[in-house]
Write a protein that holds these residues in place. Structure first.
Motif, mmCIF file in Angstrom:
data_model
loop_
_atom_site.group_PDB
_atom_site.id
_atom_site.type_symbol
_atom_site.label_atom_id
_atom_site.label_comp_id
_atom_site.label_asym_id
_atom_site.label_seq_id
_atom_site.Cartn_x
_atom_site.Cartn_y
_atom_site.Cartn_z
ATOM 1 N N THR A 21 0.715 -1.222 0.233
ATOM 2 C CA THR A 21 0.090 0.253 -0.059
ATOM 3 C C THR A 21 0.928 1.108 -0.109
ATOM 4 O OG1 THR A 21 -1.705 -1.053 1.458
ATOM 5 C CG2 THR A 21 -1.825 1.146 1.404
ATOM 6 N N GLU A 22 0.594 2.107 -0.955
ATOM 7 C CA GLU A 22 1.356 3.509 -1.003
ATOM 8 C C GLU A 22 0.679 4.505 -0.364
ATOM 9 O OE1 GLU A 22 3.634 6.670 -4.071
ATOM 10 O OE2 GLU A 22 2.648 4.634 -4.574
ATOM 11 N N LEU A 23 1.379 4.978 0.965
ATOM 12 C CA LEU A 23 0.511 5.991 1.695
ATOM 13 C C LEU A 23 0.759 7.319 0.758
ATOM 14 C CD1 LEU A 23 1.864 5.060 5.165
ATOM 15 C CD2 LEU A 23 -0.104 4.388 4.117
ATOM 16 N N LEU A 29 3.926 0.727 2.351
ATOM 17 C CA LEU A 29 3.973 -0.508 3.251
ATOM 18 C C LEU A 29 3.765 -1.713 2.609
ATOM 19 C CD1 LEU A 29 1.330 1.050 5.726
ATOM 20 C CD2 LEU A 29 3.523 1.322 5.931
ATOM 21 N N THR A 30 4.416 -2.882 3.241
ATOM 22 C CA THR A 30 4.258 -4.071 2.461
ATOM 23 C C THR A 30 3.773 -4.980 3.506
ATOM 24 O OG1 THR A 30 6.546 -3.791 1.434
ATOM 25 C CG2 THR A 30 6.030 -6.044 1.709
ATOM 26 N N HIS A 31 2.719 -5.791 3.064
ATOM 27 C CA HIS A 31 1.904 -6.561 3.745
ATOM 28 C C HIS A 31 2.607 -7.838 3.850
ATOM 29 C CE1 HIS A 31 -1.072 -3.266 4.005
ATOM 30 N NE2 HIS A 31 -0.850 -3.095 2.562
ATOM 31 N N ASP A 32 1.782 -8.844 5.000
ATOM 32 C CA ASP A 32 2.235 -10.360 5.029
ATOM 33 C C ASP A 32 1.372 -11.121 4.441
ATOM 34 O OD1 ASP A 32 4.094 -9.315 6.785
ATOM 35 O OD2 ASP A 32 2.910 -9.430 8.713
ATOM 36 N N TRP A 33 0.963 -10.671 2.992
ATOM 37 C CA TRP A 33 0.141 -11.465 2.100
ATOM 38 C C TRP A 33 0.639 -11.403 0.934
ATOM 39 C CZ3 TRP A 33 -2.378 -7.544 4.869
ATOM 40 C CH2 TRP A 33 -3.021 -6.704 4.313
ATOM 41 N N TYR A 34 0.220 -12.078 -0.049
ATOM 42 C CA TYR A 34 0.273 -12.182 -1.543
ATOM 43 C C TYR A 34 -0.970 -11.813 -1.968
ATOM 44 C CZ TYR A 34 5.011 -13.551 -2.174
ATOM 45 O OH TYR A 34 6.433 -13.471 -2.272
#
Length: 151
Positions: A21-23, A29-34
Protein backbone atom coordinates in the motif's frame (compact mmCIF):
# COMPACT_ATOMS: atom_id res chain seq x y z
CA UNK A 1 11.47 -12.72 -9.77
CA UNK A 2 12.69 -10.01 -7.40
CA UNK A 3 14.51 -11.20 -4.29
CA UNK A 4 12.75 -8.61 -2.16
CA UNK A 5 9.18 -9.20 -3.38
CA UNK A 6 9.00 -12.32 -5.51
CA UNK A 7 6.17 -12.81 -7.93
CA UNK A 8 4.41 -16.16 -8.01
CA UNK A 9 3.07 -17.25 -11.39
CA UNK A 10 0.42 -19.98 -11.35
CA UNK A 11 -1.37 -21.52 -14.34
CA UNK A 12 -4.76 -21.41 -12.58
CA UNK A 13 -4.47 -18.51 -10.14
CA UNK A 14 -2.46 -16.15 -12.33
CA UNK A 15 0.09 -13.68 -11.00
CA UNK A 16 0.37 -13.32 -7.25
CA UNK A 17 2.45 -10.47 -5.83
CA UNK A 18 3.43 -9.36 -2.36
CA UNK A 19 0.73 -6.88 -1.34
CA UNK A 20 1.74 -3.27 -0.76
CA UNK A 21 0.00 0.00 0.00
CA UNK A 22 1.37 3.39 -0.93
CA UNK A 23 0.55 6.05 1.65
CA UNK A 24 -0.20 9.66 0.73
CA UNK A 25 3.30 10.70 1.80
CA UNK A 26 4.81 8.19 -0.65
CA UNK A 27 5.82 5.64 1.98
CA UNK A 28 5.13 2.08 0.85
CA UNK A 29 3.88 -0.48 3.36
CA UNK A 30 4.53 -4.13 2.56
CA UNK A 31 1.88 -6.50 3.89
CA UNK A 32 2.20 -10.06 5.14
CA UNK A 33 0.26 -11.52 2.25
CA UNK A 34 0.31 -12.09 -1.46
CA UNK A 35 -2.53 -10.77 -3.60
CA UNK A 36 -3.99 -11.53 -6.99
CA UNK A 37 -7.34 -12.14 -8.63
CA UNK A 38 -9.07 -14.74 -10.73
CA UNK A 39 -11.83 -14.29 -13.27
CA UNK A 40 -14.84 -16.49 -12.58
CA UNK A 41 -18.32 -16.72 -14.03
CA UNK A 42 -19.35 -14.43 -11.16
CA UNK A 43 -16.74 -11.81 -12.06
CA UNK A 44 -13.33 -11.03 -10.65
CA UNK A 45 -12.55 -12.51 -7.23
CA UNK A 46 -9.63 -11.18 -5.20
CA UNK A 47 -7.12 -13.61 -3.73
CA UNK A 48 -5.21 -13.13 -0.48
CA UNK A 49 -2.58 -15.61 0.62
CA UNK A 50 -1.11 -15.22 4.09
CA UNK A 51 2.60 -15.55 3.34
CA UNK A 52 5.71 -13.43 3.11
CA UNK A 53 7.87 -15.64 0.88
CA UNK A 54 7.54 -17.77 -2.21
CA UNK A 55 8.28 -20.81 -0.01
CA UNK A 56 5.29 -19.99 2.24
CA UNK A 57 2.94 -19.45 -0.73
CA UNK A 58 3.74 -22.67 -2.58
CA UNK A 59 2.13 -25.20 -0.19
CA UNK A 60 -1.11 -23.18 -0.10
CA UNK A 61 -1.59 -23.13 -3.89
CA UNK A 62 -3.09 -26.63 -4.42
CA UNK A 63 -5.88 -26.00 -1.89
CA UNK A 64 -6.54 -22.56 -3.32
CA UNK A 65 -6.72 -23.98 -6.86
CA UNK A 66 -9.18 -26.63 -5.68
CA UNK A 67 -11.39 -23.99 -4.03
CA UNK A 68 -11.40 -21.85 -7.18
CA UNK A 69 -12.38 -24.90 -9.27
CA UNK A 70 -15.42 -25.46 -7.02
CA UNK A 71 -16.62 -21.89 -6.57
CA UNK A 72 -20.00 -22.62 -8.14
CA UNK A 73 -20.77 -24.95 -5.21
CA UNK A 74 -18.83 -23.13 -2.50
CA UNK A 75 -20.55 -19.78 -3.12
CA UNK A 76 -23.87 -21.39 -2.26
CA UNK A 77 -22.39 -23.23 0.73
CA UNK A 78 -21.13 -19.87 2.00
CA UNK A 79 -24.35 -17.90 1.50
CA UNK A 80 -26.42 -20.71 3.05
CA UNK A 81 -24.06 -20.76 6.04
CA UNK A 82 -24.45 -17.01 6.56
CA UNK A 83 -28.25 -17.30 6.56
CA UNK A 84 -28.18 -20.30 8.90
CA UNK A 85 -25.81 -18.51 11.29
CA UNK A 86 -27.93 -15.37 11.58
CA UNK A 87 -31.42 -16.89 11.42
CA UNK A 88 -33.42 -17.44 14.56
CA UNK A 89 -34.98 -20.60 13.16
CA UNK A 90 -34.56 -22.99 10.27
CA UNK A 91 -34.07 -20.86 7.14
CA UNK A 92 -36.69 -21.18 4.42
CA UNK A 93 -35.73 -21.95 0.82
CA UNK A 94 -36.64 -18.44 -0.39
CA UNK A 95 -34.37 -16.89 2.27
CA UNK A 96 -31.47 -19.07 1.12
CA UNK A 97 -32.15 -18.19 -2.52
CA UNK A 98 -32.32 -14.46 -1.76
CA UNK A 99 -29.04 -14.57 0.14
CA UNK A 100 -27.41 -16.49 -2.71
CA UNK A 101 -28.32 -13.65 -5.08
CA UNK A 102 -27.58 -10.80 -2.62
CA UNK A 103 -24.26 -11.97 -1.16
CA UNK A 104 -21.41 -11.90 -3.67
CA UNK A 105 -18.02 -13.48 -3.23
CA UNK A 106 -15.40 -10.74 -3.15
CA UNK A 107 -12.25 -12.36 -1.74
CA UNK A 108 -10.83 -15.81 -1.14
CA UNK A 109 -8.27 -15.81 1.65
CA UNK A 110 -5.85 -18.68 2.21
CA UNK A 111 -4.54 -18.54 5.76
CA UNK A 112 -1.08 -19.86 6.63
CA UNK A 113 -2.66 -22.77 8.54
CA UNK A 114 -4.52 -23.87 5.39
CA UNK A 115 -7.90 -22.44 6.36
CA UNK A 116 -9.86 -20.92 3.48
CA UNK A 117 -11.99 -17.88 4.24
CA UNK A 118 -14.61 -16.69 1.77
CA UNK A 119 -15.32 -12.96 2.20
CA UNK A 120 -18.74 -11.96 0.90
CA UNK A 121 -20.23 -8.55 0.23
CA UNK A 122 -23.85 -7.53 0.62
CA UNK A 123 -24.67 -6.32 -2.90
CA UNK A 124 -28.06 -4.89 -1.96
CA UNK A 125 -27.13 -3.38 1.41
CA UNK A 126 -30.10 -5.00 3.17
CA UNK A 127 -28.32 -7.64 5.24
CA UNK A 128 -25.22 -6.03 6.79
CA UNK A 129 -24.42 -2.45 7.79
CA UNK A 130 -22.03 -0.57 5.52
CA UNK A 131 -18.44 -1.45 6.30
CA UNK A 132 -19.27 -4.95 7.59
CA UNK A 133 -19.25 -8.23 5.68
CA UNK A 134 -19.71 -11.91 6.42
CA UNK A 135 -16.75 -14.29 6.19
CA UNK A 136 -17.19 -18.05 5.92
CA UNK A 137 -14.31 -20.17 7.20
CA UNK A 138 -14.00 -23.51 5.41
CA UNK A 139 -12.50 -26.64 6.95
CA UNK A 140 -10.21 -28.85 4.83
CA UNK A 141 -13.24 -30.89 3.69
CA UNK A 142 -15.04 -27.67 2.62
CA UNK A 143 -17.43 -27.94 5.54
CA UNK A 144 -18.21 -24.68 7.30
CA UNK A 145 -15.98 -24.28 10.37
CA UNK A 146 -17.21 -20.79 11.30
CA UNK A 147 -19.10 -17.73 10.09
CA UNK A 148 -17.94 -14.32 11.27
CA UNK A 149 -18.73 -10.69 10.57
CA UNK A 150 -15.73 -8.51 9.77
CA UNK A 151 -15.19 -4.82 9.30
Amino acid sequence: MSDQHPIVEDDVLGTLVRATTELTDGEILTHDWYAGSVVTDGGDVDLMIEATTHAEVTPLLPRLREVVSRLDVLRRVASDAVVARFSTGEPEAHELDKAASDLALETIEAAADGTIILHLIDDCGEHFPEGYWPAVHLAPDDGVADVTVES
